[in-house]
Scaffold this motif. Structure first.
Motif, short mmCIF file in Angstrom:
data_model
loop_
_atom_site.label_atom_id
_atom_site.label_comp_id
_atom_site.label_asym_id
_atom_site.label_seq_id
_atom_site.Cartn_x
_atom_site.Cartn_y
_atom_site.Cartn_z
N ASN A 130 8.19 -0.86 -7.97
CA ASN A 130 7.57 -0.60 -6.67
C ASN A 130 7.23 -1.89 -5.91
O ASN A 130 7.16 -1.88 -4.68
CB ASN A 130 6.31 0.25 -6.84
N GLY A 141 4.85 -3.31 -13.12
CA GLY A 141 5.11 -2.45 -11.97
C GLY A 141 6.16 -3.01 -11.04
O GLY A 141 6.06 -2.83 -9.82
N GLN A 161 -0.73 -1.89 -9.38
CA GLN A 161 -1.46 -1.02 -10.30
C GLN A 161 -2.84 -1.63 -10.50
O GLN A 161 -3.79 -1.27 -9.81
CB GLN A 161 -0.66 -0.84 -11.59
N THR A 180 -1.16 -9.10 -7.46
CA THR A 180 -0.76 -8.73 -6.09
C THR A 180 -0.87 -9.86 -5.07
O THR A 180 0.06 -10.07 -4.30
CB THR A 180 -1.56 -7.50 -5.61
N ALA A 223 8.43 -2.53 -2.23
CA ALA A 223 7.50 -2.93 -1.17
C ALA A 223 8.03 -4.13 -0.40
O ALA A 223 7.93 -4.17 0.83
CB ALA A 223 6.13 -3.25 -1.79
N HIS A 261 0.83 -1.19 0.00
CA HIS A 261 0.00 0.00 0.00
C HIS A 261 0.87 1.25 0.00
O HIS A 261 0.74 2.14 -0.85
CB HIS A 261 -0.91 -0.05 1.24
N GLU A 262 1.81 1.29 0.92
CA GLU A 262 2.61 2.50 1.10
C GLU A 262 3.58 2.75 -0.06
O GLU A 262 3.88 3.89 -0.41
CB GLU A 262 3.39 2.42 2.42
N GLN A 263 4.09 1.68 -0.65
CA GLN A 263 5.07 1.83 -1.74
C GLN A 263 4.40 1.80 -3.11
O GLN A 263 5.09 1.74 -4.13
CB GLN A 263 6.12 0.70 -1.66
N HIS A 264 3.10 1.80 -3.16
CA HIS A 264 2.36 1.73 -4.44
C HIS A 264 2.82 0.51 -5.22
O HIS A 264 3.14 0.59 -6.40
CB HIS A 264 2.55 3.01 -5.26
N GLY A 265 2.82 -0.64 -4.54
CA GLY A 265 3.31 -1.87 -5.17
C GLY A 265 2.28 -2.58 -6.03
O GLY A 265 2.45 -3.75 -6.32
#
Lengths: 289, 155
Positions: free
Chosen positions: B141, B138, B98, B103, B145, B92-96
């Motif tokens: 990121n 992606g 898209q 995920t 993450a 979430h924090e590292q925009h891991g």
């Protein structure tokens, strides 16, 4: 896709597995990790009537040093082979090869025995076993037997294992003091090797004293390159290794497919042999290129 | 049909399955845990990655009957009591993510790997995730993450 229907039995002993296979007839197959067989079944390229799951037979799992050999159980996963401290000397080749198979998830499930029994000419382990003069051990209802790797792989996806026999493991000479390397060429990271080269080299102060070369995907079975091996003896410089590697063109013409022509396969084999031998020799100054 | 039992995210399940039922279909359709995705369906992409007895595996290439007796973890089991797992916080924090499709598999592969190697280098993380494909590409990121989660879990 989902495989066609089949019956499934989980064996609790090797004897039970052999009995189940015998009762199941020629369309019964043993199942270990399933990472060769299940993809084929999902494509309906294989339609066994019965799977006998041997995945729970712990006696077929593990790596053990035995004198000058290392014995590896058929159910040992690629992940476990990659990390086996018993694989020293030239036999360390198997660990190097195993750590490059597929990806971590595949290595957690895929087994050495499954890969051997599958006998895919594009698979990495068979060429390594051939280069190491390994023996494949088999169990059947009439007892156990050992088959030299050179005699085990008889054609694409065909082995010397008879119907109802189970690959129980391999026995590999340690080749203490020898170095090893495996180089493969592929278009994408997890593809099968277009060509792979396993090299086991006895490097001494006066150069190469002995070498074994196993080739992946250069024919219907893994192949040795005897002309290259003979020419490597005495080589002590990069140029001599490169010259010896060119002897691979003496082998029968490799197959052509959508990835490579025969000529390109021979070219790749030459380049990869030179690189693998230089790496296996571990001699400073021979590694570049 | 074969009777199987397995523990999934700490809960024991018993069920009758056809031998040809793939583990991913058992998880999604019988247990209704649809966080585990089917991507390529050919054991390449890693979207279906779960943990089986602590190791990451591709559940599209395992039969449900092979997982009889196993301890299985899916993405639904990461959070506990409403608190995100460090890997979830880090993604979430590292925009891991898209589109988010890869995920769950990425996170499960990462959790399995961090258990084996709690303080990896960036190169090691990239190699550890070689069995997971992100069609949004992606990766940068995602790797950030996983490294952040490793830091968080180690501190």
């Amino acid at each position: 896709m989902i495989p066609a229907s089949f019956d499934y039995e989980r064996a609790s002993s090797l004897d039970e597995a052999l009995s189940l296979l015998a009762a199941g007839g020629e369309d019964a197959r043993p199942l270990a990790g399933g990472h060769s067989l299940l993809p084929l079944m999902r494509l309906r390229l294989a339609r066994p009537s019965l799977l006998v799951d041997i995945g729970g037979l712990d006696e077929l799992r593990g790596v053990h040093a035995d004198g000058n050999s290392v014995v590896i159980g058929a159910l040992t996963t690629h992940h476990e082979v990659a990390g086996a401290s018993e694989l020293t000397g030239g036999s360390g080749l198997l660990a190097r090869v195993a750590e490059g198979i597929g990806d971590p998830q595949v290595r957690h499930r895929g087994t050495l025995g499954g890969s051997v029994a599958h006998a895919d000419p594009a698979s990495d382990l068979p060429a390594a076993l051939l280069a190491l003069d390994a023996e494949v051990t088999l169990a059947g209802r009439d007892g156990t037997r050992s088959v030299a790797a050179a005699d085990f792989f008889v054609g694409p996806f065909m082995s010397a294992a008879a119907d109802g026999e189970i690959v129980t493991g391999v026995r590999v000479p340690k080749r203490e003091g020898w170095g090893s390397a495996y180089r493969k060429f592929q278009r994408r990271a997890q593809d099968w090797a277009i060509v792979g080269v396993a090299a086991v080299v006895n490097w001494t102060e006066s150069g190469i004293a002995g070498a074994a070369i196993g080739l992946t995907n250069m024919g219907g079975t893994p192949l040795r390159a005897p002309g290259v091996e003979a020419a490597l003896v005495g080589a002590s410089e990069k140029a001599q290794i490169t010259a010896a590697a060119s002897k691979v063109s003496e082998l029968e013409t490799p197959p052509a497919d959508e990835n490579a022509s025969s000529e390109y396969r021979v070219h790749l084999a030459q380049v990869l042999i030179a690189r693998a031998v230089a790496e296996a020799a571990g001699c400073p100054g021979m590694q570049s290129g | 049909m074969k009777r199987i039992s397995m523990t999934v995210n700490g809960v024991r399940h018993e069920a009758d399955v056809e031998p040809r039922t793939l583990l991913v279909h058992f998880i999604r359709e019988q247990l209704e845990l649809t966080g585990t995705n089917v991507g390529c369906d050919t054991s390449s992409c890693g979207a279906c990655t779960i943990l089986m007895n602590g190791q990451s595996v591709k559940s599209c290439t395992v039969l449900a009957v092979q997982a009889d007796g196993a301890d299985v973890a899916t993405v639904e089991g990461l959070a506990s009591n409403g608190d995100w797992h460090p890997i979830q916080r880090a993604f979430h924090e590292q925009h891991g993510l898209q589109c988010g499709f890869c995920t769950p598999g990425m996170m499960m592969a990462a959790v399995g790997y961090l258990d084996e190697n709690p303080s990896p280098t960036e190169d090691e993380v990239r190699l550890a995730l070689e069995g997971n494909l992100c069609r949004c590409t992606g990766y940068h990121n995602i790797v950030k993450a996983v490294l952040a989660a490793a830091d968080d879990m180690g501190s």
